[in-house]
Design an enzyme around this catalytic site. Structure first.
Site, PDB file in Angstrom:
ATOM      1  N   GLU A   1       0.791  -1.261   0.003  1.00 17.82           N
ATOM      2  CA  GLU A   1       0.091  -0.078  -0.090  1.00 17.82           C
ATOM      3  C   GLU A   1       0.922   1.212  -0.094  1.00 17.82           C
ATOM      4  O   GLU A   1       0.770   2.158  -0.701  1.00 17.82           O
ATOM      5  CB  GLU A   1      -0.832  -0.171   1.470  1.00 17.82           C
ATOM      6  CG  GLU A   1      -1.806   1.151   1.451  1.00 17.82           C
ATOM      7  CD  GLU A   1      -2.760   1.174   2.368  1.00 17.82           C
ATOM      8  OE1 GLU A   1      -3.439   0.288   2.326  1.00 17.82           O
ATOM      9  OE2 GLU A   1      -2.986   2.269   3.012  1.00 17.82           O
TER      10      GLU A   1
ATOM     11  N   TYR B   1      -8.167   1.879  -2.834  1.00 15.94           N
ATOM     12  CA  TYR B   1      -9.337   2.374  -3.605  1.00 15.94           C
ATOM     13  C   TYR B   1      -9.456   3.916  -3.539  1.00 15.94           C
ATOM     14  O   TYR B   1      -9.505   4.332  -2.325  1.00 15.94           O
ATOM     15  CB  TYR B   1     -10.648   1.601  -3.472  1.00 15.94           C
ATOM     16  CG  TYR B   1     -11.811   1.909  -4.169  1.00 15.94           C
ATOM     17  CD1 TYR B   1     -11.906   1.411  -5.475  1.00 15.94           C
ATOM     18  CD2 TYR B   1     -12.727   2.980  -3.871  1.00 15.94           C
ATOM     19  CE1 TYR B   1     -12.919   2.050  -6.389  1.00 15.94           C
ATOM     20  CE2 TYR B   1     -13.717   3.412  -4.696  1.00 15.94           C
ATOM     21  CZ  TYR B   1     -13.732   2.807  -6.097  1.00 15.94           C
ATOM     22  OH  TYR B   1     -14.873   3.155  -6.775  1.00 15.94           O
TER      23      TYR B   1
END
Ligand SMILES: Nc1ccn([C@@H]2O[C@@H]3COP(=O)(O)O[C@H]3[C@H]2O)c(=O)n1
Ligand SMILES: [Zn+2]
Ligand SMILES: [Zn+2]
Length: 245
Positions: A71, A107
């Site tokens: 991430e 997202y």
């Protein structure tokens, strides 16, 4: 041509004195990050490096000590370094990595809706060698780890076997050494207890001397020092040290 391999971490999943078992592999011009666990950003920082030093990332399987740093890697590449690097990953893991691991954090409506918005995704078929750079060639070898979970070890430049997390498979090691010219084995090593999802030191000690002499141990627990000199001649790989492979 020799490559340089530097483990940014050599620890087992829950080790506290070693970072996650992730590596930098370089041919001098190109640097591949092998796995990117939760501790990868700090591990790189401690070596005076950052994700900006990485040209591509390869993932062996989906566990936090192997993907938990993706991430941060993805956000830094997209918003800080403004680069889309290649993500090498088994074709069986592409959907799972996004849907089951990364989507929740990454997202962003209209901006980041799939893995391809962040990486140049390169799905790999097992047992087929791929050129990662001018001098780095990698083949994924499916190896057993957790029931029902795909996991892939690496055969690099037809000479280095780099185990993902895997249960003991002496037949594979023997075949790689005897029939495929493997000259060095870097193996995950659970120091104590039954090796339900990993290979134990006791199991590796049963390997023939010829194989032990080229086997190096990684993915180990915090009490590794208690086992130095008790490994049947197999050396522990040191975190941060650069090895010619
Ligand atoms: N059946 C399982 C599943 C997982 N585990 C532990 O969880 C860790 C996840 O990362 P790893 O590096 O694969 O090591 C696993 C085990 O320590 C375990 O011990 N037994
Ligand atoms: Zn692991
Ligand atoms: Zn694992």
């Amino acid at each position: 041509m020799n490559l340089e391999l530097q483990m940014i971490g050599t620890g087992s999943a829950f080790a506290k004195t070693y970072f996650n078992n992730n590596a930098l592999l370089t041919d001098g011009a190109f640097t591949l990050l092998i796995d990117c666990g939760v501790t990868a950003p700090l591990a790189l920082h401690r070596l005076g490096k950052s994700f900006d030093d990485v040209d591509a990332v390869l993932i062996t399987h989906i566990h936090a000590d192997h993907v938990g740093g993706l991430e941060e890697l993805a956000f830094k590449m997209k918003f800080t370094y403004k680069r889309k690097i290649k993500l090498y990953i088994a074709e069986t893991l592409v959907t799972a990595l996004w849907e089951h691991s990364l989507r929740g954090g990454l997202y962003q409506e209209g901006e980041i809706t799939c893995l391809e918005d962040l990486f140049e995704v390169c799905p790999l078929a097992p047992e087929q060698a791929y050129d990662i750079s001018g001098h780095i060639r990698v083949e994924l070898i499916p190896t057993r780890h957790i029931p029902g979970k795909n996991s892939y070890s690496l055969f690099i430049n037809e000479r280095l076997f780099y185990s993902a997390d895997m249960v003991y498979d002496p037949g594979l090691l023997q075949q790689l050494v005897e029939r495929r010219g493997c000259r060095m084995i870097m193996h995950d090593c659970q120091l104590e207890g039954p090796g339900e999802v990993h290979t134990t030191l006791d199991e590796l000690m049963r390997l023939p001397e010829q194989i032990r002499s080229i086997t190096y141990l990684m993915h180990y627990a915090d009490n590794k020092d208690d086992f130095v000199g008790k490994t049947g001649g197999m050396a522990f790989i040191e975190q941060g040290r650069i090895y010619s492979v």
